[in-house]
Write an enzyme that holds these catalytic residues in place. Structure first.
Site, short mmCIF file in Angstrom:
data_model
loop_
_atom_site.label_atom_id
_atom_site.label_comp_id
_atom_site.label_asym_id
_atom_site.label_seq_id
_atom_site.Cartn_x
_atom_site.Cartn_y
_atom_site.Cartn_z
N LYS A 207 0.86 -1.19 0.00
CA LYS A 207 0.00 0.00 0.00
C LYS A 207 0.89 1.23 0.00
O LYS A 207 1.71 1.42 0.90
CB LYS A 207 -0.89 -0.01 1.23
CG LYS A 207 -1.76 1.24 1.34
CD LYS A 207 -2.73 1.14 2.48
CE LYS A 207 -3.53 2.42 2.60
NZ LYS A 207 -4.50 2.34 3.71
N ARG A 217 -10.74 9.74 2.07
CA ARG A 217 -10.57 10.40 3.38
C ARG A 217 -11.72 11.37 3.63
O ARG A 217 -12.15 11.54 4.77
CB ARG A 217 -9.20 11.07 3.46
CG ARG A 217 -8.09 10.03 3.50
CD ARG A 217 -6.70 10.65 3.60
NE ARG A 217 -5.67 9.62 3.42
CZ ARG A 217 -4.38 9.90 3.25
NH1 ARG A 217 -3.95 11.14 3.25
NH2 ARG A 217 -3.51 8.91 3.09
N LYS A 233 1.29 9.97 5.56
CA LYS A 233 1.43 8.61 6.07
C LYS A 233 2.70 7.95 5.57
O LYS A 233 2.80 6.73 5.50
CB LYS A 233 0.18 7.79 5.70
CG LYS A 233 -1.13 8.38 6.25
CD LYS A 233 -2.32 7.43 6.08
CE LYS A 233 -3.56 7.99 6.76
NZ LYS A 233 -4.71 7.07 6.72
N LYS A 264 -2.19 -1.60 -3.79
CA LYS A 264 -3.07 -0.43 -3.73
C LYS A 264 -2.26 0.84 -3.77
O LYS A 264 -1.28 0.94 -3.02
CB LYS A 264 -3.85 -0.49 -2.42
CG LYS A 264 -4.69 0.71 -2.13
CD LYS A 264 -5.22 0.64 -0.73
CE LYS A 264 -5.96 1.92 -0.42
NZ LYS A 264 -6.43 1.96 0.94
N TYR A 329 -14.87 0.78 -6.77
CA TYR A 329 -16.15 1.46 -6.51
C TYR A 329 -17.08 1.32 -7.70
O TYR A 329 -18.26 1.61 -7.61
CB TYR A 329 -15.88 2.94 -6.18
CG TYR A 329 -15.03 3.08 -4.94
CD1 TYR A 329 -15.58 2.90 -3.68
CD2 TYR A 329 -13.66 3.33 -5.03
CE1 TYR A 329 -14.80 2.99 -2.53
CE2 TYR A 329 -12.86 3.42 -3.90
CZ TYR A 329 -13.45 3.24 -2.65
OH TYR A 329 -12.67 3.31 -1.53
C1 PBG Z 1 -7.23 3.47 5.67
C2 PBG Z 1 -7.60 3.24 4.27
C3 PBG Z 1 -7.45 4.15 3.24
C4 PBG Z 1 -8.01 3.57 2.13
C5 PBG Z 1 -8.47 2.30 2.48
N1 PBG Z 1 -8.18 2.11 3.82
C6 PBG Z 1 -6.94 5.53 3.23
C7 PBG Z 1 -5.64 5.88 3.77
O1 PBG Z 1 -4.76 5.03 3.92
O2 PBG Z 1 -5.49 7.04 4.10
C8 PBG Z 1 -8.10 4.24 0.81
C9 PBG Z 1 -9.13 3.75 -0.12
C10 PBG Z 1 -9.45 4.64 -1.23
O3 PBG Z 1 -8.85 5.72 -1.45
O4 PBG Z 1 -10.37 4.27 -1.99
N2 PBG Z 1 -6.34 2.68 6.27
#
Ligand code: PBG
Length: 341
Positions: A207, A217, A233, A264, A329
């Protein structure tokens, strides 16, 4: 002078266009297909009995309370979608720096999952494991008092409890999205100890610290945290520049007992999907994130892209790269168009 009315045929043995000349032959030679079985629909859920609430940055998506969630899930099942990934939106008054509400037995999200699984037992429920819906600062874990950075081991400890509570509520697949070191092994241990050896782990293995999570968010309200500028992050999510480090993460998660490895975002990381796939015998998932979805919608809204064509091409590319499972989505829309609805 050349007689332009007559062109002698080229002496070609290979004419690849022969295999493209009709819809029928194109279908015969098509190498990659998106099937409804590949799809997981992410859904945003909220507490209470209110009606669905539109999410500005994610056209067509809504925050659903439990009743509308069951209705939506039933529609998805009718369309052939058999898995949903749930994300709770937590009221800011329930958030604190430690995300304590996450592991309280009265957390309404557990009740929502239980209800959904009671209503539609055959529907696979995936639930994210991270603290960002619950923390006032929006980070995925608790902060170290000295460094201000997310504290790894303490966060893992809390996440194992959260994963176990999710499993106890009927979650079929827990999906750690936090990127802490060692969380997959710790969660596997805890689940097994608590009698949930059949609960699967879908690891957000690679990720990346991506700009493409913005609309998400917004949707879960982790962007609007008081006193914190833009959420950064990068001390736990991967550097978008790093493929080999992504492979290290994938290997660690596999070794610690992940059942499925996920990459991701998806569309910008096709090389990572393909390399992760080549290096594992586990199923590989890819998450087409909120920003990828919003981008296609925005361009289509402006009249610059054809929504369906851009959508289908984006997902096909992710599958072609090697993803077996698509979190998108667009899942419901794709399922409809596969049924010609
Ligand atoms: C949080 C999380 C995030 C997403 C899925 N789980 C956001 C982040 O890490 O800030 C993002 C999913 C998306 O953007 O569709 N742990």
């Amino acid at each position: 002078m050349i007689n332009s009315a007559y062109t002698p045929p080229l002496d070609l043995i290979r004419r690849p266009r022969r295999n493209r000349q009709s819809a029928a032959i194109r279908a015969l030679v098509r190498e990659t297909r998106v099937h409804v079985d590949d799809l997981i629909q992410p859904l945003f859920v909220k507490d209470g009995n209110g009606g669905p609430e539109a999410i500005g940055s994610m056209p067509g998506l809504e925050r659903l309370s439990v009743k509308s969630l069951v209705k939506e899930a039933n529609e998805l099942v009718k369309l052939g979608i058999r898995a949903v990934a749930l994300f709770p939106t937590i009221d800011p008054v329930l958030k604190d720096a430690r995300g304590k509400y996450a592991v309280m037995a009265r957390n309404w999200f557990f009740g929502t999952i239980r209800h959904l699984k009671n209503e539609i037992p055959e529907l696979l429920v995936v639930a994210d494991v991270a603290l960002d819906p619950y923390t006032s600062h929006g980070h995925d874990g608790v902060l170290d008092a000295n460094s201000g950075d997310v504290a790894n081991d303490e966060t893992v400890h809390i996440l194992t409890q959260y994963a176990s509570l999710l499993a106890a509520s009927g979650t079929d697949i827990v999906a750690p999205s936090d990127m802490m070191d060692g969380r997959i092994g710790a969660i596997r241990d805890e689940l097994d100890r608590e009698g949930f050896s059949q609960t699967s782990i879908l690891a957000y293995a690679a990720k990346f610290a991506s700009a493409y999570y913005g609309p998400f968010r917004d949707a879960v309200g982790s962007a609007k945290s008081k006193g914190v500028p833009a959420l950064d992050k990068r001390t736990y999510q991967l550097d978008p520049a790093n493929l080999r480090e992504a492979l290290l993460e994938a290997r660690l998660d596999e070794d610690q007992g992940a059942d499925i490895l996920m990459v991701k975002p998806a569309g910008l990381y096709l090389d990572v999907i393909s390399a992760v796939k080549a290096g594992t015998t586990l199923p590989v998932a890819a998450y087409q994130v909120s920003g990828e979805y919003a981008q296609i919608h925005a361009a289509a809204h402006a009249g610059w892209l054809d929504l369906e064509k851009a959508r289908d091409e984006s997902l096909l590319a992710i599958k072609r790269a090697g993803a077996d499972i698509l979190l998108t989505y667009f899942a419901k829309d794709v399922a409809k168009s596969l049924k010609n609805l």
